[in-house]
Design a protein around this motif. Structure first.
Motif, mmCIF file in Angstrom:
data_model
loop_
_atom_site.group_PDB
_atom_site.id
_atom_site.type_symbol
_atom_site.label_atom_id
_atom_site.label_comp_id
_atom_site.label_asym_id
_atom_site.label_seq_id
_atom_site.Cartn_x
_atom_site.Cartn_y
_atom_site.Cartn_z
ATOM 1 N N HIS A 89 73.872 98.609 113.276
ATOM 2 C CA HIS A 89 74.729 99.049 112.173
ATOM 3 C C HIS A 89 76.129 98.445 112.200
ATOM 4 O O HIS A 89 76.781 98.338 111.169
ATOM 5 C CB HIS A 89 74.828 100.582 112.130
ATOM 6 N N TYR A 91 76.931 95.405 112.748
ATOM 7 C CA TYR A 91 76.938 93.974 112.448
ATOM 8 C C TYR A 91 76.922 93.697 110.956
ATOM 9 O O TYR A 91 76.370 94.451 110.176
ATOM 10 C CB TYR A 91 75.745 93.277 113.127
ATOM 11 N N HIS A 92 77.522 92.578 110.592
ATOM 12 C CA HIS A 92 77.553 92.087 109.219
ATOM 13 C C HIS A 92 76.134 91.685 108.830
ATOM 14 O O HIS A 92 75.331 91.300 109.677
ATOM 15 C CB HIS A 92 78.513 90.890 109.157
ATOM 16 N N TRP A 93 75.847 91.720 107.531
ATOM 17 C CA TRP A 93 74.500 91.377 107.079
ATOM 18 C C TRP A 93 74.101 89.973 107.504
ATOM 19 O O TRP A 93 72.930 89.696 107.761
ATOM 20 C CB TRP A 93 74.354 91.555 105.564
ATOM 21 N N VAL A 96 72.695 90.131 110.941
ATOM 22 C CA VAL A 96 71.354 90.735 110.886
ATOM 23 C C VAL A 96 70.354 89.704 110.361
ATOM 24 O O VAL A 96 69.228 89.596 110.869
ATOM 25 C CB VAL A 96 71.369 92.011 110.014
ATOM 26 N N PHE A 97 70.769 88.926 109.372
ATOM 27 C CA PHE A 97 69.920 87.858 108.842
ATOM 28 C C PHE A 97 69.591 86.849 109.936
ATOM 29 O O PHE A 97 68.457 86.370 110.043
ATOM 30 C CB PHE A 97 70.604 87.169 107.653
ATOM 31 N N PHE A 181 64.492 90.995 107.862
ATOM 32 C CA PHE A 181 65.852 91.199 107.369
ATOM 33 C C PHE A 181 65.917 92.409 106.439
ATOM 34 O O PHE A 181 66.781 93.288 106.602
ATOM 35 C CB PHE A 181 66.352 89.949 106.647
ATOM 36 N N MET A 185 67.854 95.929 107.237
ATOM 37 C CA MET A 185 68.900 96.455 106.357
ATOM 38 C C MET A 185 68.563 97.874 105.902
ATOM 39 O O MET A 185 69.449 98.734 105.817
ATOM 40 C CB MET A 185 69.116 95.522 105.158
ATOM 41 N N ARG A 189 70.797 101.188 106.745
ATOM 42 C CA ARG A 189 71.205 102.141 105.701
ATOM 43 C C ARG A 189 70.769 103.558 106.062
ATOM 44 O O ARG A 189 71.543 104.510 105.927
ATOM 45 C CB ARG A 189 70.631 101.724 104.351
#
Length: 195
Positions: A89, A91-93, A96-97, A181, A185, A189
């Motif tokens: 949570h 980390y920036h998207w 995560v990508f 990914f 995400m 969320r």
């Protein structure tokens, strides 16, 4: 409360290193089996398009399973949110990508680039598809149901390897990476929503 070795502060780096190390495993197993793990890795517009479009059925399945109120599925959701949420949570998207992309590349090179063709060479295409994905399910055995679901996803990824009549690792790599990914995400969320 039992002590655990899970550390959310180091999870991301460890997950990236672990996933990337699977490429080394693929190269070693490929060398033993006489298989080039990268032989069927060819970038083409059709393979990329199949990969992007091929992600949709898996994510629709994921979203549908999220809505089902079945105890065993709820247990898997809780387990994933509680274990992956604290580590991801923050980390920036884009981070995560990157993790999802590393997982997609490394796991597909290992399972669809080496293990599936290795089994196929001895027992045929059907045995290769089924055998490699039994192994895929077992290495993802968070729970027995999760192992079964992972094996079914693996069958889909193995089938996508030959979609369009041209064996190409790019298609399952894209499906796997994009699916991971989107799932990561969604888990992030859910984790943030539970805080």
């Amino acid at each position: 409360m039992a002590k655990t070795s899970f550390n959310p502060d180091t999870f991301y780096k460890q997950a990236c290193y672990f996933e990337a190390s699977l490429i080394i495993v693929a190269v070693i197993l490929g060398w033993i089996a006489g298989i080039d793990p990268f032989e069927n890795l060819r970038f083409s517009e059709s393979a990329i398009a199949y990969g992007i479009l091929g992600t949709l059925p898996l994510f629709i399945m994921f979203a549908a399973l999220e809505q089902l109120q079945i105890d065993s599925l709820a247990h898997i959701r809780r387990l994933l949110v509680e274990t992956l949420g604290p580590g991801l949570h923050r980390y920036h998207w884009a981070d995560v990508f990157m993790l999802a992309a590393i997982a997609g590349v490394s796991e597909e090179i290992l399972f669809r680039g080496v293990i599936q063709p290795w089994i196929e060479s001895s027992w045929g295409m059907t045995a290769g598809l089924i055998g490699s994905n039994i192994i895929f399910g077992l290495v993802h055995a968070v729970t027995p149901l999760y192992a079964l679901l992972a094996a079914l996803v693996g069958l889909y990824l193995g089938w996508s390897l030959d979609y369009g009549g041209d064996r190409n690792l790019v298609t399952p790599i894209i499906i796997h990476g994009l699916y991971d990914f989107l799932a990561f995400m969604a888990l992030i969320r859910a984790y943030k929503g539970s805080q």
